[in-house]
Write a protein that holds these residues in place. Structure first.
Motif, PDB file in Angstrom:
ATOM      1  N   ALA A  11       0.851  -1.190   0.000  1.00 59.51           N
ATOM      2  CA  ALA A  11       0.000   0.000   0.000  1.00 59.51           C
ATOM      3  C   ALA A  11       0.884   1.236   0.000  1.00 59.51           C
ATOM      4  O   ALA A  11       1.853   1.313   0.762  1.00 59.51           O
ATOM      5  CB  ALA A  11      -0.914   0.002   1.212  1.00 59.51           C
ATOM      6  N   VAL A  12       0.539   2.201  -0.847  1.00 63.49           N
ATOM      7  CA  VAL A  12       1.295   3.449  -0.949  1.00 63.49           C
ATOM      8  C   VAL A  12       0.322   4.613  -0.798  1.00 63.49           C
ATOM      9  O   VAL A  12      -0.631   4.744  -1.573  1.00 63.49           O
ATOM     10  CB  VAL A  12       2.035   3.560  -2.299  1.00 63.49           C
ATOM     11  CG1 VAL A  12       2.815   4.879  -2.373  1.00 63.49           C
ATOM     12  CG2 VAL A  12       2.969   2.381  -2.509  1.00 63.49           C
ATOM     13  N   GLY A  13       0.530   5.459   0.201  1.00 58.75           N
ATOM     14  CA  GLY A  13      -0.298   6.633   0.412  1.00 58.75           C
ATOM     15  C   GLY A  13       0.413   7.867  -0.093  1.00 58.75           C
ATOM     16  O   GLY A  13       1.622   8.026   0.124  1.00 58.75           O
ATOM     17  N   ASP A  14      -0.321   8.758  -0.772  1.00 59.40           N
ATOM     18  CA  ASP A  14       0.347   9.891  -1.394  1.00 59.40           C
ATOM     19  C   ASP A  14      -0.083  11.229  -0.820  1.00 59.40           C
ATOM     20  O   ASP A  14      -0.931  11.317   0.075  1.00 59.40           O
ATOM     21  CB  ASP A  14       0.166   9.859  -2.917  1.00 59.40           C
ATOM     22  CG  ASP A  14      -1.270  10.082  -3.383  1.00 59.40           C
ATOM     23  OD1 ASP A  14      -2.009  10.844  -2.727  1.00 59.40           O
ATOM     24  OD2 ASP A  14      -1.654   9.517  -4.425  1.00 59.40           O
ATOM     25  N   LYS A  29      -1.793  13.534  -2.090  1.00 62.90           N
ATOM     26  CA  LYS A  29      -3.120  13.982  -2.483  1.00 62.90           C
ATOM     27  C   LYS A  29      -4.229  13.269  -1.713  1.00 62.90           C
ATOM     28  O   LYS A  29      -5.402  13.563  -1.899  1.00 62.90           O
ATOM     29  CB  LYS A  29      -3.331  13.766  -3.984  1.00 62.90           C
ATOM     30  CG  LYS A  29      -2.499  14.678  -4.854  1.00 62.90           C
ATOM     31  CD  LYS A  29      -2.979  16.116  -4.786  1.00 62.90           C
ATOM     32  CE  LYS A  29      -4.335  16.265  -5.445  1.00 62.90           C
ATOM     33  NZ  LYS A  29      -4.811  17.678  -5.354  1.00 62.90           N
ATOM     34  N   GLY A  30      -3.862  12.298  -0.865  1.00 61.49           N
ATOM     35  CA  GLY A  30      -4.855  11.591  -0.073  1.00 61.49           C
ATOM     36  C   GLY A  30      -5.280  10.259  -0.648  1.00 61.49           C
ATOM     37  O   GLY A  30      -6.126   9.586  -0.051  1.00 61.49           O
ATOM     38  N   ALA A  31      -4.729   9.846  -1.779  1.00 61.00           N
ATOM     39  CA  ALA A  31      -5.084   8.555  -2.363  1.00 61.00           C
ATOM     40  C   ALA A  31      -4.163   7.456  -1.831  1.00 61.00           C
ATOM     41  O   ALA A  31      -3.010   7.711  -1.482  1.00 61.00           O
ATOM     42  CB  ALA A  31      -4.997   8.613  -3.884  1.00 61.00           C
ATOM     43  N   LEU A  61      -7.622   3.467  -3.610  1.00 58.27           N
ATOM     44  CA  LEU A  61      -8.634   3.705  -2.594  1.00 58.27           C
ATOM     45  C   LEU A  61      -8.817   5.200  -2.378  1.00 58.27           C
ATOM     46  O   LEU A  61      -7.846   5.954  -2.308  1.00 58.27           O
ATOM     47  CB  LEU A  61      -8.228   3.052  -1.266  1.00 58.27           C
ATOM     48  CG  LEU A  61      -7.798   1.577  -1.335  1.00 58.27           C
ATOM     49  CD1 LEU A  61      -7.403   1.087   0.061  1.00 58.27           C
ATOM     50  CD2 LEU A  61      -8.912   0.716  -1.909  1.00 58.27           C
ATOM     51  N   ALA A  62     -10.067   5.618  -2.269  1.00 59.35           N
ATOM     52  CA  ALA A  62     -10.350   7.018  -1.962  1.00 59.35           C
ATOM     53  C   ALA A  62      -9.991   7.266  -0.501  1.00 59.35           C
ATOM     54  O   ALA A  62     -10.517   6.612   0.402  1.00 59.35           O
ATOM     55  CB  ALA A  62     -11.822   7.318  -2.205  1.00 59.35           C
ATOM     56  N   GLY A  63      -9.100   8.194  -0.279  1.00 57.71           N
ATOM     57  CA  GLY A  63      -8.595   8.425   1.065  1.00 57.71           C
ATOM     58  C   GLY A  63      -9.012   9.758   1.630  1.00 57.71           C
ATOM     59  O   GLY A  63     -10.050  10.318   1.250  1.00 57.71           O
ATOM     60  N   PRO A  64      -8.217  10.301   2.542  1.00 57.74           N
ATOM     61  CA  PRO A  64      -8.537  11.598   3.146  1.00 57.74           C
ATOM     62  C   PRO A  64      -8.481  12.719   2.113  1.00 57.74           C
ATOM     63  O   PRO A  64      -7.963  12.539   1.005  1.00 57.74           O
ATOM     64  CB  PRO A  64      -7.449  11.764   4.216  1.00 57.74           C
ATOM     65  CG  PRO A  64      -6.335  10.876   3.771  1.00 57.74           C
ATOM     66  CD  PRO A  64      -6.980   9.724   3.077  1.00 57.74           C
ATOM     67  N   ARG A  84     -12.221  -3.572  -0.794  1.00 57.20           N
ATOM     68  CA  ARG A  84     -11.545  -2.301  -1.064  1.00 57.20           C
ATOM     69  C   ARG A  84     -12.479  -1.105  -0.882  1.00 57.20           C
ATOM     70  O   ARG A  84     -12.304  -0.059  -1.512  1.00 57.20           O
ATOM     71  CB  ARG A  84     -10.938  -2.298  -2.465  1.00 57.20           C
ATOM     72  CG  ARG A  84      -9.784  -3.312  -2.565  1.00 57.20           C
ATOM     73  CD  ARG A  84      -9.460  -3.710  -3.950  1.00 57.20           C
ATOM     74  NE  ARG A  84      -8.455  -4.771  -3.949  1.00 57.20           N
ATOM     75  CZ  ARG A  84      -8.185  -5.536  -4.993  1.00 57.20           C
ATOM     76  NH1 ARG A  84      -8.827  -5.361  -6.131  1.00 57.20           N
ATOM     77  NH2 ARG A  84      -7.279  -6.485  -4.906  1.00 57.20           N
ATOM     78  N   ARG A  85     -13.428  -1.279  -0.010  1.00 52.12           N
ATOM     79  CA  ARG A  85     -14.351  -0.203   0.320  1.00 52.12           C
ATOM     80  C   ARG A  85     -14.040   0.373   1.694  1.00 52.12           C
ATOM     81  O   ARG A  85     -13.481  -0.303   2.550  1.00 52.12           O
ATOM     82  CB  ARG A  85     -15.793  -0.722   0.282  1.00 52.12           C
ATOM     83  CG  ARG A  85     -16.270  -1.125  -1.108  1.00 52.12           C
ATOM     84  CD  ARG A  85     -17.708  -1.602  -1.042  1.00 52.12           C
ATOM     85  NE  ARG A  85     -18.217  -1.964  -2.367  1.00 52.12           N
ATOM     86  CZ  ARG A  85     -19.420  -2.468  -2.597  1.00 52.12           C
ATOM     87  NH1 ARG A  85     -20.263  -2.647  -1.569  1.00 52.12           N
ATOM     88  NH2 ARG A  85     -19.792  -2.766  -3.818  1.00 52.12           N
TER      89      ARG A  85
END
Length: 530
Positions: free
Chosen positions: A233-236, A238-240, A255-258, A291-292
């Motif tokens: 998992a890689v978080g960026d 932009k929040g994705a 995944l839609a993130g913050p 993945r929800r």
């Protein structure tokens, strides 16, 4: 780095406060220039190749004679970090840009200041002369690029950007400017707008308008392996959060993130849940099979700076910029504030392998240890001389590694909470730590752009991994320990092959001492191959 105009020399500089000159024909180091007291931010050669200007965080600019390799002058006047320098095409004038919000012009021959250019309301990140020398451009974090008349020292044109501008370059004909903007969005920016503002662009100097918007990849902030090692998992910024298949290196889901940057990632021990912390103050839980989004945990009123699952997966610890630490019951989604009113932010969290102790690394350099059952503070370790950015318990729970702004790594005995060793070698802030699953290796990622692998038995560096162009801010081992994932603001995530058989085959293929030193920090005297 900077090449001399004639291409015969290359100058490099960085966190170690030195400037190095290299001969480009032989690739040999000519000299190490010392004198600056902090990180060197920028380098510029004069058009005649005779002078090198260096800009530094110590608020000064130094001029070096490239023939004698000696310092010829120190220019003082800026009151904050000097971010950039540029010589005029004729070489008579030097321009400098600073975090103090100003640009300055200097007479190279007399070393005297000519003018202070004011108008920006924030950091001036870069300066560049137009080819005819009559104008210069400055890039500012105030979301503007200014064009100045080099003679009158007045602003002639102001270009407005939607984002803070971190760099500017001029086309050879002087008709166009290229700019690049900071990834982070500040107050008053267009975050949340239906159309994303451009990260880079080309501007027409005559009209002051952007003619071409350029796309730039978003920088990764966090990495985490699933417990089975099959997914990364890689978080960026932009929040994705992107999920990658480790074997095929293919993207399998996003995944839609913050709404803002991902500041922390962690898989639950059973692999069924992925938790992500955001700069928007939220914590998200995703079901890794569907993945929800399972839940959005709200409680922190400012950015969440760190998170960690307990070893049994029942609890999730989070720390925020609101200076509170919370323990969440993963099943009920309810939280309890276990620490409030901290005098400093907590930037990193780690549970001991038995789940009884929660370690918190703070901005003041200390490490606080909480008994999870009683919620009581059991010890405070002096830690680093400045911010503690990273914590990691060894798999057997006998060691706690801490690291931070002073560039050192400290090892602590978890029974007596006594420091047993200090590891040195990095030349920049240490931002990330991770023990291999067998506990024999400690990986450290640093602002010096390297990853170091330490043998936890003899405390020696066994390898230095190079390749990132910016700080290494996150590390993760998979369960088999054969690879290492890293993330960096250079907009890349990397997977490093650590399999001993692979390394051995690479070593056996080496033919020169130079190649040996590229791969191994402390190579043996002879090749270990039949």
């Amino acid at each position: 780095m900077a090449f001399s105009p004639d291409g015969r020399a290359l100058a490099t500089a960085g966190h170690d406060r030195t400037v190095r000159l290299w001969d480009t024909a032989t690739y040999r180091q000519r000299a190490v220039l010392t004198g600056h007291t902090q990180q060197v931010m920028n380098l510029a050669f004069s058009p005649d190749n005779r002078t090198l200007a260096t800009a530094c965080n110590d608020h000064t600019i130094k001029l070096w004679d490239t023939t004698t390799l000696k310092e010829s002058a120190t220019l003082e006047g800026h009151t904050d970090s000097v971010m950039s320098t540029a010589f005029s095409p004729g070489g008579r004038t030097l321009a400098s840009a600073s975090a103090d919000g100003s640009a300055r012009l200097w007479d190279v021959a007399s070393r005297r200041p000519l003018a202070v250019l004011t108008g920006h309301t924030g950091v001036v990140a870069q300066v560049a002369f137009l080819p005819d020398g009559r104008k210069l451009a400055t890039a500012g974090h105030d979301r503007t690029v200014r064009l100045w008349d080099a003679a009158s020292h007045e602003t002639t044109t102001t270009l407005s950007s939607e984002l803070p501008v971190n760099g500017v370059n001029v086309s050879p004909d002087g008709r166009h400017l290229a700019t690049v903007s900071l990834e982070e969005l500040g107050p008053g920016s267009s975050a949340g707008a239906s159309v994303e503002p451009p990260r880079a662009g080309i501007w027409d100097v005559a009209t002051g308008r952007m003619t071409t918007a350029l796309g730039v990849r978003v920088m990764p902030r966090q990495v985490a392996f699933s417990p089975d090692g099959r997914t990364l998992a890689v978080g960026d910024a932009k929040g994705a959060v992107s999920l990658w298949d480790v074997r095929s290196h293919r993207l399998v889901a996003t995944l839609a993130g913050p709404s803002e940057a991902v500041t922390g990632l962690a898989f639950a021990p059973d692999g069924r849940t992925l938790a992500g912390a955001g700069a928007d103050g939220s914590v998200r839980l995703w079901d890794t099979s569907t993945r929800r989004t399972e839940a959005i945990l709200s409680g922190h009123d400012r950015a969440v700076l760190a998170l960690a699952f307990s070893p049994d997966g029942r609890s999730l610890a989070t720390a925020g910029a609101d200076r509170t630490t919370r323990l969440w019951d993963v099943a009920s989604r309810r939280s309890e504030v276990v620490v409030s009113g901290d005098t400093d932010e907590t930037f990193t969290l780690a549970f001991s392998p038995d789940g009884r102790t929660l370690a918190k690394g703070n901005a003041n350099g200390s490490v606080r240890l909480l008994d999870v059952a009683s919620r009581r503070l059991v010890a405070v370790l002096p830690g680093q001389s400045a911010t503690t950015w990273a914590l990691a318990f060894s798999p057997d729970g006998r060691l706690l590694a801490t690291a931070g702004s002073d560039g050192t790594i400290r090892l602590w005995d978890t029974v007596a909470w006594r420091r047993t060793r200090t590891l040195t070698g990095h030349t920049g802030v240490v931002k990330a730590l991770a023990f291999s699953p067998d506990g024999r290796t400690l990986a450290s990622g640093s602002a010096d752009r390297t990853v170091r692998l330490w043998d936890t038995r003899d405390h020696r560096v066994v390898a230095t991994l190079t390749g990132h162009d910016d700080a290494v801010v996150s590390l993760a081992f998979p369960p088999d320990g054969r690879t290492l994932a890293t993330a960096s603001p250079d907009r890349t995530s990397r997977l490093w092959e650590l399999d001993p058989d692979d390394v051995a085959s690479r070593v056996c293929a080496l033919s020169t001492a130079h190649e040996w030193h590229d791969l191994l920090t402390d190579p043996p005297p002879g090749a270990p191959c039949p």
